[in-house]
Scaffold this active site. Sequence first.
Site, PDB file in Angstrom:
ATOM      1  N   GLY A   1      66.511 110.164  37.277  1.00  9.73           N
ATOM      2  CA  GLY A   1      67.837 109.982  37.852  1.00  9.73           C
ATOM      3  C   GLY A   1      67.939 109.146  39.075  1.00  9.73           C
ATOM      4  O   GLY A   1      67.119 108.089  39.076  1.00  9.73           O
TER       5      GLY A   1
ATOM      6  N   VAL B   1      67.226 109.488  42.053  1.00 12.16           N
ATOM      7  CA  VAL B   1      66.158 109.381  43.161  1.00 12.16           C
ATOM      8  C   VAL B   1      64.769 109.162  42.143  1.00 12.16           C
ATOM      9  O   VAL B   1      64.236 108.301  42.517  1.00 12.16           O
ATOM     10  CB  VAL B   1      66.102 111.024  43.730  1.00 12.16           C
ATOM     11  CG1 VAL B   1      64.773 111.033  44.297  1.00 12.16           C
ATOM     12  CG2 VAL B   1      67.279 111.118  44.581  1.00 12.16           C
TER      13      VAL B   1
ATOM     14  N   ARG C   1      69.400 108.883  28.688  1.00 10.33           N
ATOM     15  CA  ARG C   1      68.993 108.413  29.977  1.00 10.33           C
ATOM     16  C   ARG C   1      67.684 107.648  29.862  1.00 10.33           C
ATOM     17  O   ARG C   1      67.666 106.416  30.334  1.00 10.33           O
ATOM     18  CB  ARG C   1      68.631 109.640  31.093  1.00 10.33           C
ATOM     19  CG  ARG C   1      69.580 110.109  31.996  1.00 10.33           C
ATOM     20  CD  ARG C   1      69.227 109.976  33.112  1.00 10.33           C
ATOM     21  NE  ARG C   1      70.421 109.624  34.100  1.00 10.33           N
ATOM     22  CZ  ARG C   1      70.881 110.405  35.083  1.00 10.33           C
ATOM     23  NH1 ARG C   1      70.057 111.352  35.617  1.00 10.33           N
ATOM     24  NH2 ARG C   1      71.834 110.141  35.710  1.00 10.33           N
TER      25      ARG C   1
ATOM     26  N   THR D   1      74.902 123.174  42.856  1.00  8.08           N
ATOM     27  CA  THR D   1      75.400 124.459  43.410  1.00  8.08           C
ATOM     28  C   THR D   1      75.651 125.622  42.386  1.00  8.08           C
ATOM     29  O   THR D   1      76.219 125.311  41.470  1.00  8.08           O
ATOM     30  CB  THR D   1      76.797 124.101  44.312  1.00  8.08           C
ATOM     31  OG1 THR D   1      76.276 122.683  45.062  1.00  8.08           O
ATOM     32  CG2 THR D   1      77.334 125.219  45.176  1.00  8.08           C
TER      33      THR D   1
ATOM     34  N   PHE E   1      73.347 116.595  59.698  1.00 12.66           N
ATOM     35  CA  PHE E   1      73.695 115.550  60.827  1.00 12.66           C
ATOM     36  C   PHE E   1      74.539 114.332  60.409  1.00 12.66           C
ATOM     37  O   PHE E   1      75.430 114.241  61.218  1.00 12.66           O
ATOM     38  CB  PHE E   1      72.390 115.008  61.322  1.00 12.66           C
ATOM     39  CG  PHE E   1      71.517 116.204  62.622  1.00 12.66           C
ATOM     40  CD1 PHE E   1      71.865 117.300  62.165  1.00 12.66           C
ATOM     41  CD2 PHE E   1      71.145 115.854  63.514  1.00 12.66           C
ATOM     42  CE1 PHE E   1      71.090 118.239  63.120  1.00 12.66           C
ATOM     43  CE2 PHE E   1      70.761 116.682  64.712  1.00 12.66           C
ATOM     44  CZ  PHE E   1      70.473 117.891  64.165  1.00 12.66           C
TER      45      PHE E   1
ATOM     46  N   CYS F   1      74.689 114.523  47.827  1.00 13.27           N
ATOM     47  CA  CYS F   1      74.096 115.351  48.683  1.00 13.27           C
ATOM     48  C   CYS F   1      74.860 116.200  49.757  1.00 13.27           C
ATOM     49  O   CYS F   1      74.329 117.173  50.094  1.00 13.27           O
ATOM     50  CB  CYS F   1      72.900 114.508  49.302  1.00 13.27           C
ATOM     51  SG  CYS F   1      71.744 113.825  48.314  1.00 13.27           S
TER      52      CYS F   1
ATOM     53  N   LYS G   1      76.717 119.317  48.867  1.00 12.32           N
ATOM     54  CA  LYS G   1      75.695 120.463  48.248  1.00 12.32           C
ATOM     55  C   LYS G   1      74.844 120.748  49.296  1.00 12.32           C
ATOM     56  O   LYS G   1      74.534 122.170  49.293  1.00 12.32           O
ATOM     57  CB  LYS G   1      75.011 119.685  47.249  1.00 12.32           C
ATOM     58  CG  LYS G   1      74.258 120.487  46.123  1.00 12.32           C
ATOM     59  CD  LYS G   1      73.799 119.673  44.995  1.00 12.32           C
ATOM     60  CE  LYS G   1      72.495 119.077  45.300  1.00 12.32           C
ATOM     61  NZ  LYS G   1      71.887 118.237  43.956  1.00 12.32           N
TER      62      LYS G   1
HETATM   63  C1  UDX Z   1      73.000 110.370  51.860  1.00 12.60           C
HETATM   64  C2  UDX Z   1      71.721 109.949  53.030  1.00 12.60           C
HETATM   65  O1  UDX Z   1      72.218 108.772  53.468  1.00 12.60           O
HETATM   66  C3  UDX Z   1      70.571 109.796  52.193  1.00 12.60           C
HETATM   67  O2  UDX Z   1      69.376 109.598  53.411  1.00 12.60           O
HETATM   68  C4  UDX Z   1      70.227 110.843  51.343  1.00 12.60           C
HETATM   69  O3  UDX Z   1      68.855 110.548  51.002  1.00 12.60           O
HETATM   70  C5  UDX Z   1      71.342 111.215  50.365  1.00 12.60           C
HETATM   71  O4  UDX Z   1      72.590 111.302  51.031  1.00 12.60           O
HETATM   72  P1  UDX Z   1      74.172 108.488  49.944  1.00 12.60           P
HETATM   73  O5  UDX Z   1      74.918 109.985  49.293  1.00 12.60           O
HETATM   74  O6  UDX Z   1      73.432 107.881  48.877  1.00 12.60           O
HETATM   75  O7  UDX Z   1      73.034 109.190  50.832  1.00 12.60           O
HETATM   76  O8  UDX Z   1      74.943 107.855  50.730  1.00 12.60           O
HETATM   77  P2  UDX Z   1      75.513 107.455  52.437  1.00 12.60           P
HETATM   78  O9  UDX Z   1      75.472 106.199  52.607  1.00 12.60           O
HETATM   79  O10 UDX Z   1      74.925 108.530  53.301  1.00 12.60           O
HETATM   80  O11 UDX Z   1      76.995 107.901  52.374  1.00 12.60           O
HETATM   81  C6  UDX Z   1      77.594 109.205  51.795  1.00 12.60           C
HETATM   82  C7  UDX Z   1      79.079 109.322  51.912  1.00 12.60           C
HETATM   83  O12 UDX Z   1      79.642 109.163  53.482  1.00 12.60           O
HETATM   84  C8  UDX Z   1      79.673 108.010  51.275  1.00 12.60           C
HETATM   85  O13 UDX Z   1      80.810 108.756  50.483  1.00 12.60           O
HETATM   86  C9  UDX Z   1      80.473 107.146  52.388  1.00 12.60           C
HETATM   87  O14 UDX Z   1      81.448 106.261  51.887  1.00 12.60           O
HETATM   88  C10 UDX Z   1      80.563 107.911  53.578  1.00 12.60           C
HETATM   89  N1  UDX Z   1      80.398 107.615  54.889  1.00 12.60           N
HETATM   90  C11 UDX Z   1      79.507 106.931  55.102  1.00 12.60           C
HETATM   91  C12 UDX Z   1      81.623 107.420  55.498  1.00 12.60           C
HETATM   92  O15 UDX Z   1      82.513 107.797  55.039  1.00 12.60           O
HETATM   93  N2  UDX Z   1      81.540 106.852  56.731  1.00 12.60           N
HETATM   94  C13 UDX Z   1      80.278 106.245  57.309  1.00 12.60           C
HETATM   95  O16 UDX Z   1      80.366 105.876  58.519  1.00 12.60           O
HETATM   96  C14 UDX Z   1      79.219 106.421  56.275  1.00 12.60           C
HETATM   97  P1  ADP Z   2      69.153 112.950  41.232  1.00  9.93           P
HETATM   98  O1  ADP Z   2      70.370 112.369  42.077  1.00  9.93           O
HETATM   99  O2  ADP Z   2      68.507 114.068  42.393  1.00  9.93           O
HETATM  100  O3  ADP Z   2      67.994 112.029  40.974  1.00  9.93           O
HETATM  101  P2  ADP Z   2      69.894 113.285  38.803  1.00  9.93           P
HETATM  102  O4  ADP Z   2      70.972 114.263  38.256  1.00  9.93           O
HETATM  103  O5  ADP Z   2      70.472 111.840  38.660  1.00  9.93           O
HETATM  104  O6  ADP Z   2      69.587 113.942  40.036  1.00  9.93           O
HETATM  105  O7  ADP Z   2      68.804 113.437  37.834  1.00  9.93           O
HETATM  106  C1  ADP Z   2      68.192 114.612  37.584  1.00  9.93           C
HETATM  107  C2  ADP Z   2      67.349 114.424  36.043  1.00  9.93           C
HETATM  108  O8  ADP Z   2      66.310 115.645  35.826  1.00  9.93           O
HETATM  109  C3  ADP Z   2      68.284 114.354  34.970  1.00  9.93           C
HETATM  110  O9  ADP Z   2      68.299 113.201  34.306  1.00  9.93           O
HETATM  111  C4  ADP Z   2      68.199 115.534  34.007  1.00  9.93           C
HETATM  112  O10 ADP Z   2      68.185 115.374  32.578  1.00  9.93           O
HETATM  113  C5  ADP Z   2      66.616 115.634  34.385  1.00  9.93           C
HETATM  114  N1  ADP Z   2      65.951 117.229  34.151  1.00  9.93           N
HETATM  115  C6  ADP Z   2      66.517 118.199  34.734  1.00  9.93           C
HETATM  116  N2  ADP Z   2      65.787 119.300  34.234  1.00  9.93           N
HETATM  117  C7  ADP Z   2      64.589 118.696  33.432  1.00  9.93           C
HETATM  118  C8  ADP Z   2      63.241 119.170  33.243  1.00  9.93           C
HETATM  119  N3  ADP Z   2      63.311 120.568  33.073  1.00  9.93           N
HETATM  120  N4  ADP Z   2      62.530 118.491  32.404  1.00  9.93           N
HETATM  121  C9  ADP Z   2      62.803 116.881  32.423  1.00  9.93           C
HETATM  122  N5  ADP Z   2      63.868 116.522  32.965  1.00  9.93           N
HETATM  123  C10 ADP Z   2      64.834 116.969  33.549  1.00  9.93           C
END
Ligand code: UDX
Ligand code: ADP
Length: 488
Positions: free
Chosen positions: A10, A12, A38, A90, A227, A277, A280
Amino acid sequence: MVKICCIGAGYVGGPTMAVIALKCPDIEVVVVDISEPRIAGWNSDRLPIYEPGLDDVVRQCRGRNLSFSTEVHRHVSDADIVFVSVNTPTKTCGLGAGKAADLTYWESAARMIADVSVSDKIVVEKSTVPVKTAEAIEKILSHNTHRRSHGVRYQILSNPEFLAEGTAVADLLSPDRVLIGGRTDTPAGLAAVAALRDVYARWVPPDRILTTNLWSAELSKLAANAFLAQRISSVNAISALCEATGADVAEVAHSVGKDARIGPRFLSASVGFGGSCFQKDILNLVYICECYGLPEVASYWREVIRINDYQKGRFVNRVVASMFNTVAGKKVAVLGFAFKKDTGDTRETPAIDVCKGLLGDKAAVSIYDPQVAGEQVARDLAMNKFDWDHPRHLQPIIITGTDVARQVAVAADAYEAAAEAHAVCILTEWDEFRGLDYKRMFDAMHKPAFIFDGRNVVDVAKLREIGFVVYSIGKPLDEWLKDMPAVA
Ligand code: UDX
Ligand code: ADP
C-alpha cells in the site's frame, strides 16, 4: 544476502520498500499483497499510487533487487526480515465499534507467517497498531509453531512509519527519525534491533535512529499523529474565532508560529484534516485510554476529532447559508477531492463530508481533482463511515440510478466544473488552483457567483475585485457573509 519481504503493497509498504531497495542494493526486497490488481499496478508503468519521485525509484530498483508478487507464502517463508504493512481499519461492529482498531488483517498475516515459516524471522510492525499489538503477535507466532516450523524463533520489532503522503520519497530518504522498538532487555531482542538498524544505517545518520522498548515505539506513533492533528484542530478552532472577530487566521498563525517553542509548521487553517491516519489513530488512542480507565485523557483527545468534524460542518453551513439557505438544484463546483495536494489518496478526505453535506441539501455537485478518478469519487460518496479501509471495498462499486449518481458529475478541469455553477468550493490546496483564470470562471457562472475557499489558496482581494462573493477559512468576512450568518 539478507532477504526482506513486506506484506502489504500500500501507501506505506510500497514506497518504504522501494527506498530500502534503492539504498541497499545487496538486500533482496519483495513486496507481497493478496490484491492482484495492486501487484499488477506495481509491476506496470502506472503505479497504483501517485507519489512524486516514486516512479523513478521503482524504475531504478525493480528487476534488480526489488520485486512485487502475489506469492505471499513463498516470499514470507524465504525472508529473514518480514515487514507487516497491512490495513488496520477502525472496527465497524462489535466491541469498540467506531473507535478500536480492527486487527483482523494483522492477525491473519501473523497466522500465515507462523504457518509458512521454517527459519528464524524478525517480524517488523510497520502499520500503525494499538499499543501491545506486538505482544499479541508474539503470542500468535509462538503458539502456532506446528511440526514443520518447530524451533523457529521470532523477534518482533515495532518500526512505525512517519512518512507523509505527497512527500513520501523525500521523507524516506531523509527522515527526521527512524524509530525501532524491540525487546531491548534480551540479547536476541538487541540483535534483532541491531539487524534492522543496520538496514537504515546505510543512509540515515546514527543520531536519527532511535531505539526504544516495544510499547514506547507503538505509542510514539499514535502520539505523534495525535499531536499533529491537535495543532490543526487548534488553528481551525481559532479560525472560527477569527471569522467572528475580523482577525485573519493566517496572520495569527504566522505570529504564533514565530515563537521558536511553537514553530511555524502545521498551522495552516483548513476545511479539516483528512488522510488514513489522523482520525483512525486518535480514535484508537481514545479507545485505549478508555480501556485503561483514563476517561479524562480519552475525552481530551476526542475533542481533536470533534473540532475537525465541526470545521467540516461549519464549512457546509457557510455555503448553504450564504446562498439564501438553499443549494437545492444549484450546481456547486468542487475543486479538489484528495485529502491534500500531491496525492490521489481520498481516504477520510474532508471533501467526502463536505460533498455529502451539499448533496444532503440537494445540490448538483461537479467535482474536479487532477489526480482522483471519477470512479474513486463515486465509490467514496457511496461508502459508509469507516468502511474504506476494508479490502472488500477496494473492489469497484458501480453506482448508477442512485441519488448520488444523479447529483454528482466529475469534470475534466476546473473550468468545466465551474461552468453554469452558482458556487465554487476549493477543498484541496493543489498548486494549479492558485493560478486559475478566475475571471473566465466568473464569466461562466450564475450571479451572484460565490467562492468558498477551504484551503486559503485564492487571493481574496483580487477575487472580490472580479465580482465574486468570497469566503476563505478564518479570513475577515465580506459584507454579504456577515448578513448571512451560518449556524454551526
Ligand atoms: C500524517 C503524518 O504527517 C505522518 O507523519 C504519518 O506517518 C501519517 O499521517 P499524511 O496523512 O500523509 O501524514 O499527511 P499530512 O501532511 O500529515 O496531512 C494530514 C491532513 O492534515 C491533510 O488533510 C492536510 O491537508 C491537513 N493539514 C496539514 C492541515 O489542514 N493543515 C496543516 O497545517 C497541515
Ligand atoms: P497503508 O496506507 O497503511 O499502506 P493500504 O491500505 O494502502 O495501507 O495497504 C495495505 C495493503 O495490505 C493492501 O493492499 C491489502 O491488500 C494488503 N493486505 C491486507 N491483508 C493482507 C494479507 N493478509 N496478506 C497480504 N496483503 C494483505
